[in-house]
Scaffold this motif. Structure first.
Motif, PDB file in Angstrom:
ATOM      1  N   PHE A 264     110.731 -56.796 -25.854  1.00 52.33           N
ATOM      2  CA  PHE A 264     111.262 -58.089 -26.650  1.00 52.33           C
ATOM      3  C   PHE A 264     112.301 -58.683 -25.274  1.00 52.33           C
ATOM      4  O   PHE A 264     112.432 -60.007 -24.671  1.00 52.33           O
TER       5      PHE A 264
ATOM      6  N   LEU B 299     112.688 -61.306 -22.534  1.00 53.79           N
ATOM      7  CA  LEU B 299     112.834 -62.770 -22.563  1.00 53.79           C
ATOM      8  C   LEU B 299     112.999 -63.840 -20.930  1.00 53.79           C
ATOM      9  O   LEU B 299     112.283 -64.534 -21.052  1.00 53.79           O
ATOM     10  N   PRO B 300     113.427 -63.164 -20.000  1.00 61.49           N
ATOM     11  CA  PRO B 300     113.223 -64.134 -19.090  1.00 61.49           C
ATOM     12  C   PRO B 300     112.024 -64.246 -18.185  1.00 61.49           C
ATOM     13  O   PRO B 300     112.419 -65.515 -17.343  1.00 61.49           O
TER      14      PRO B 300
ATOM     15  N   LYS C 114     106.253 -66.935 -20.806  1.00 56.04           N
ATOM     16  CA  LYS C 114     106.905 -68.015 -21.843  1.00 56.04           C
ATOM     17  C   LYS C 114     107.366 -68.325 -22.695  1.00 56.04           C
ATOM     18  O   LYS C 114     108.157 -69.321 -23.423  1.00 56.04           O
ATOM     19  N   HIS C 115     106.662 -66.917 -23.577  1.00 50.84           N
ATOM     20  CA  HIS C 115     106.868 -66.784 -25.129  1.00 50.84           C
ATOM     21  C   HIS C 115     106.844 -65.656 -25.240  1.00 50.84           C
ATOM     22  O   HIS C 115     106.373 -64.692 -24.970  1.00 50.84           O
ATOM     23  N   SER C 116     107.695 -65.348 -26.840  1.00 53.59           N
ATOM     24  CA  SER C 116     107.127 -63.831 -26.886  1.00 53.59           C
ATOM     25  C   SER C 116     107.665 -63.855 -28.613  1.00 53.59           C
ATOM     26  O   SER C 116     108.409 -64.593 -29.015  1.00 53.59           O
ATOM     27  N   TYR C 117     106.747 -62.694 -29.348  1.00 57.71           N
ATOM     28  CA  TYR C 117     106.298 -62.222 -30.367  1.00 57.71           C
ATOM     29  C   TYR C 117     107.498 -61.064 -30.570  1.00 57.71           C
ATOM     30  O   TYR C 117     106.704 -59.818 -29.892  1.00 57.71           O
ATOM     31  N   ILE C 118     108.114 -60.829 -31.994  1.00 59.10           N
ATOM     32  CA  ILE C 118     107.310 -59.145 -32.747  1.00 59.10           C
ATOM     33  C   ILE C 118     107.348 -59.994 -34.239  1.00 59.10           C
ATOM     34  O   ILE C 118     107.437 -60.447 -34.767  1.00 59.10           O
TER      35      ILE C 118
ATOM     36  N   GLU D 204      98.487 -68.620 -31.178  1.00 55.49           N
ATOM     37  CA  GLU D 204      99.797 -69.956 -31.024  1.00 55.49           C
ATOM     38  C   GLU D 204      99.826 -68.661 -29.629  1.00 55.49           C
ATOM     39  O   GLU D 204      99.653 -69.253 -27.948  1.00 55.49           O
TER      40      GLU D 204
ATOM     41  N   LEU E  19      99.454 -70.927 -26.650  1.00 53.86           N
ATOM     42  CA  LEU E  19     100.848 -70.852 -25.650  1.00 53.86           C
ATOM     43  C   LEU E  19     100.671 -70.566 -24.040  1.00 53.86           C
ATOM     44  O   LEU E  19     101.176 -70.949 -22.954  1.00 53.86           O
TER      45      LEU E  19
ATOM     46  N   ARG F 230     102.100 -76.015 -18.873  1.00 54.85           N
ATOM     47  CA  ARG F 230     101.208 -75.050 -17.684  1.00 54.85           C
ATOM     48  C   ARG F 230     101.512 -73.731 -18.127  1.00 54.85           C
ATOM     49  O   ARG F 230     101.825 -73.129 -18.866  1.00 54.85           O
TER      50      ARG F 230
ATOM     51  N   ASP G  94     104.112 -79.705 -15.478  1.00 59.14           N
ATOM     52  CA  ASP G  94     105.475 -79.540 -15.794  1.00 59.14           C
ATOM     53  C   ASP G  94     105.866 -80.253 -15.601  1.00 59.14           C
ATOM     54  O   ASP G  94     106.845 -80.138 -14.434  1.00 59.14           O
TER      55      ASP G  94
ATOM     56  N   GLU H  84     112.540 -65.523 -33.972  1.00 59.44           N
ATOM     57  CA  GLU H  84     113.267 -64.605 -33.717  1.00 59.44           C
ATOM     58  C   GLU H  84     113.714 -64.743 -31.516  1.00 59.44           C
ATOM     59  O   GLU H  84     112.899 -65.151 -31.288  1.00 59.44           O
TER      60      GLU H  84
ATOM     61  N   ARG I 223     117.549 -66.823 -26.262  1.00 56.15           N
ATOM     62  CA  ARG I 223     116.531 -67.283 -24.771  1.00 56.15           C
ATOM     63  C   ARG I 223     116.873 -68.148 -23.926  1.00 56.15           C
ATOM     64  O   ARG I 223     116.476 -68.571 -22.704  1.00 56.15           O
TER      65      ARG I 223
ATOM     66  N   ARG J 239     120.930 -68.433 -16.780  1.00 51.67           N
ATOM     67  CA  ARG J 239     119.788 -68.058 -15.312  1.00 51.67           C
ATOM     68  C   ARG J 239     119.693 -69.424 -14.046  1.00 51.67           C
ATOM     69  O   ARG J 239     119.548 -69.135 -13.271  1.00 51.67           O
TER      70      ARG J 239
ATOM     71  N   ARG K 166     110.763 -77.431 -22.357  1.00 48.31           N
ATOM     72  CA  ARG K 166     109.945 -76.933 -22.904  1.00 48.31           C
ATOM     73  C   ARG K 166     109.758 -75.119 -23.819  1.00 48.31           C
ATOM     74  O   ARG K 166     108.918 -75.026 -23.783  1.00 48.31           O
TER      75      ARG K 166
ATOM     76  N   HIS L 245     109.234 -73.025 -26.387  1.00 51.86           N
ATOM     77  CA  HIS L 245     108.164 -72.712 -26.982  1.00 51.86           C
ATOM     78  C   HIS L 245     109.613 -73.182 -29.226  1.00 51.86           C
ATOM     79  O   HIS L 245     109.512 -73.703 -29.778  1.00 51.86           O
TER      80      HIS L 245
END
Lengths: 573, 109
Positions: A133, A137-138, A141-145, A158, A162, A167, A314, B13, B18, B25, B64, B66
């Motif tokens: 995770f 991160l960079p 576009k998004h991430s989850y645990i 979701e 997403l 974009r 975007d 989380e 983020r 960056r 942008r 989320h």
């Protein structure tokens, strides 16, 4: 931005009162329309693999997790749906990283599901524990645990939303093992998400006015067009205006390569016609492009006389690198349609001198295929290959000289038929991406064009081709070196060739046969026609090993830090 | 030149990491930072040194994400209290049931 709606999954398929998180996750994937996943099993993700057989989801076992991520990328580009890849915790997850970065840079919708050690073990440096995770991160576009088994439906719904909304981009879902093992009430509901359409900005009138006033207007088409499915809208607009157009590497196919208004690809290895037209333009209508440095050359000398209309999904891309005189953020199709309604039809007469200038540039800078000698001239071979493959072919390529030759010399008339790692420049992309594309388009020819450096980055996926009999045809251009690096060392490092010699390459044709593929090897021009006939006529996956001149360079070349008007030309080999 | 942002983070989380990671960056140095709980999420106040980068573009890039509910460019320093902060601080000195009783009394009168 989006509106969740509730759907009761229990009404659609009778299930026991409880089920494991793993079975719930797989059921959610089916509910989301997933039919194919690419992956590699391992300890922490075993419960999910236990739930896969009989689920109706086709799992493609790649031979490396990077292959899975890149195959999911190729699958997603062709289908415009989220590609799915899976890996276990630790090294399995870290092996996905390059693929995720690749999808991020090229805005490709991919959902990556990684196993994780059980929640109580997280943070203890457990076996095969890594903070994927945090690592990703960079580049997502998004991430989850997922912390609770009951959250699985909402997170998956979701994540898929997403990945594809606005974009697109990759989304990572890290799933601790206990979350997949725990039982949960099977009567769970799954939310649905919908994009709220954005209104077309009123400044569309300003854009139409700028187009009506321009004397030397030019379309600058980018990869955002095929991402948005806006090819028809952009083709209609280009045809209605009669303005010439150039494209970026990823914009190839937005309008047909052989359209009379198409000037070619711009940028470092773009066509002379495209680069000179951009430099002369007084208005750039930029559609789904982001002024990438490989496209613009030295930014402050790029299109110095042009006003800019920037149309992009975007909003964050507008004004990032080049000021936009008119900004049209939001839905590409809606913006292009609104613009088409407002602009004058066929400005050909008003712009006759400009159009004639562009046509003359095209004639003066047309590609030549009359290189001297008997060795195989890669551009000519690729042109012939593309013509032989026909309009329905999809070409996935790797990274290096051959990537630029494909962009320059192959024809792309259909959207999403050119798969290339444009942003990240991932060597090893071509073969797995071709696998993903072929599984998505089983009835169309899929070709992989690779180099002797790139193919070795994911050579193990030849086993995947054989295992599933995936009918991908590979053209391997072998110059026994890292050609693009060698070219730059020749031109910009005084010929100090450092670590580019690959003359000890394996016998690629023999290697392909070891993997169970058909193969041939050619090295002179008189063998090309027969070899291409063999490549397309022989059924099943195959590899054509093509030896080319190690000294061959890609021309033209805009030197780093120079304006696109400064194009180097050199000897054709 | 320093620019100031007020960013509302959703309760997700990794939202803080983020957001800060993206800001750095994109070429902005975080010179001051204040963070507190705000409703279900968090309120992040930042002072940034952009070294010639465009703050408006950064705002759109942050927006942008989320995890981000809103981004606002503000004038005050991250550590400076705003009128809203003062009101919130004063309100926190009075027990909630007292406020409730007072509101009920006002409504009845």
């Amino acid at each position: 931005m989006n509106q969740p709606m509730v759907r009761d999954m229990s009404r659609q398929s009778p299930e026991p009162a409880t089920m494991t998180g793993a079975r719930l996750l797989v059921r959610c994937l089916r509910e989301l329309g997933v039919d194919t996943v690419f992956g590699y099993p391992g300890g922490a993700i075993m419960p999910i693999y236990d739930a896969l057989p009989g689920s109706g989801i086709r799992h493609i076992l790649t031979r490396h997790e990077q292959g899975a991520a890149l195959a999911a990328d190729g699958y997603a580009r062709v289908t415009r749906r989220a590609g799915v890849c899976m890996a276990t915790s630790g090294p399995g997850a870290t092996n996905l990283v390059t693929g995720l970065a690749n999808s991020m840079l090229d805005s490709v919708p991919v959902v990556a599901i990684t196993g994780q050690v059980a929640t109580p073990m997280m943070g203890t440096d457990a076996f095969q524990e890594v903070d994927v995770f945090g690592i990703t991160l960079p580049i997502v576009k998004h991430s989850y645990i997922i912390r609770e088994t009951a959250d699985i439906p909402e997170v998956l719904a979701e994540a898929f939303f997403l990945a594809t909304d606005g974009r697109p981009g990759p989304v990572l879902i890290d799933v601790p093992k206990d979350v997949t093992v725990n039982e949960v009430d099977a009567r769970v509901s799954m939310p649905q998400f919908r994009t709220t359409s954005q209104p077309v900005p009123p400044v569309v009138a300003d854009a139409a006015r700028a187009m009506a006033e321009a004397q030397q207007p030019l379309f600058y088409l980018g990869g955002g067009i095929e991402i948005a499915g806006a090819e028809d809208a952009v083709r209609t607009l280009v045809a209605r205006t009669g303005f010439p157009a150039v494209s970026t590497l990823k914009g190839l196919g937005a309008i047909p390569t052989d359209d009379p208004l198409f000037m070619g690809m711009l940028g470092m290895h773009g066509s002379g016609a495209a680069n000179l037209a951009v430099q002369a333009a007084d208005l750039l209508i930029v559609v789904g492009a982001r002024f990438d440095d490989r496209a613009t050359g030295k930014l402050d000398k790029f299109a110095p006389n042009a006003r800019v209309i920037h149309i992009d999904a975007d909003a964050a891309e507008i004004g990032k690198l080049r000021h936009a005189d008119v900004a049209l953020p939001g839905d590409l199709v809606a913006n292009l349609a609104a613009l088409t309604q407002r602009i004058e039809a066929d400005a050909g007469q008003r712009l006759a001198a400009w159009c004639e200038h562009c046509a003359a540039l095209r004639r003066q800078h047309a590609w030549r295929y009359d290189a001297p000698g008997d060795l195989i001239y890669a551009p000519a071979l690729l042109k012939a290959m593309s013509e032989h493959a026909g309009a329905r072919a999809t070409i996935a390529c790797d990274v290096g000289q051959h990537q630029m030759w494909v962009a320059q010399h192959c024809r792309f008339n259909r959207p999403r038929s050119h798969l290339t790692s444009g942003g990240l420049g991932t060597m090893g992309y071509g073969l797995p991406a071709g696998i993903g594309a072929k599984l998505a388009r089983p009835d169309d020819p899929v070709l992989v064009v690779s180099g002797d450096g790139s193919i070795m980055m994911n050579i193990q996926e030849l086993a995947t081709l054989k295992r599933y009999d995936i009918d991908v045809r590979i053209v391997l251009l072998d110059n026994s070196s890292l050609g693009m690096v060698r070219q730059w060392q020749e031109l910009f490092f005084d010929g100090n060739y450092s670590e580019i010699d690959l003359s000890d390459n394996p016998d690629f044709a023999a290697l392909a046969r070891v993997f169970g593929l058909k193969s041939r090897c050619i090295e002179t021009r008189d063998q090309v026609d027969d070899a291409l006939t063999w490549l397309f006529d022989e059924p099943g996956p195959s590899l054509l090993h093509v030896r080319i001149d190690p000294r061959a360079n890609v021309w033209p070349l805009v030197p780093p830090g120079k304006s696109n008007a400064t194009m180097m030309e050199g000897e054709q080999r | 030149m320093s620019v100031h942002f007020e960013i509302r983070l959703k309760p997700a989380e990794g939202a803080l990491l983020r957001t800060l990671g993206l800001i750095q960056r994109r070429g902005f140095a975080v010179t001051e930072l204040a963070l507190r709980e705000a409703g279900e999420g968090q309120l992040l106040r930042l002072a940034l040194d952009g070294r010639g980068r465009c703050p408006a573009v950064l705002a759109r890039q942050v927006e942008r994400l989320h995890d981000v509910a809103s981004v606002e460019r503000v004038e005050h320093e991250p550590w400076q209290a705003t009128v809203a902060d003062c009101a919130r601080a004063l309100a926190s000195l009075v027990p909630a049931n007292v406020i409730e009783q007072q509101m009920t009394a006002e409504a009845n009168s």
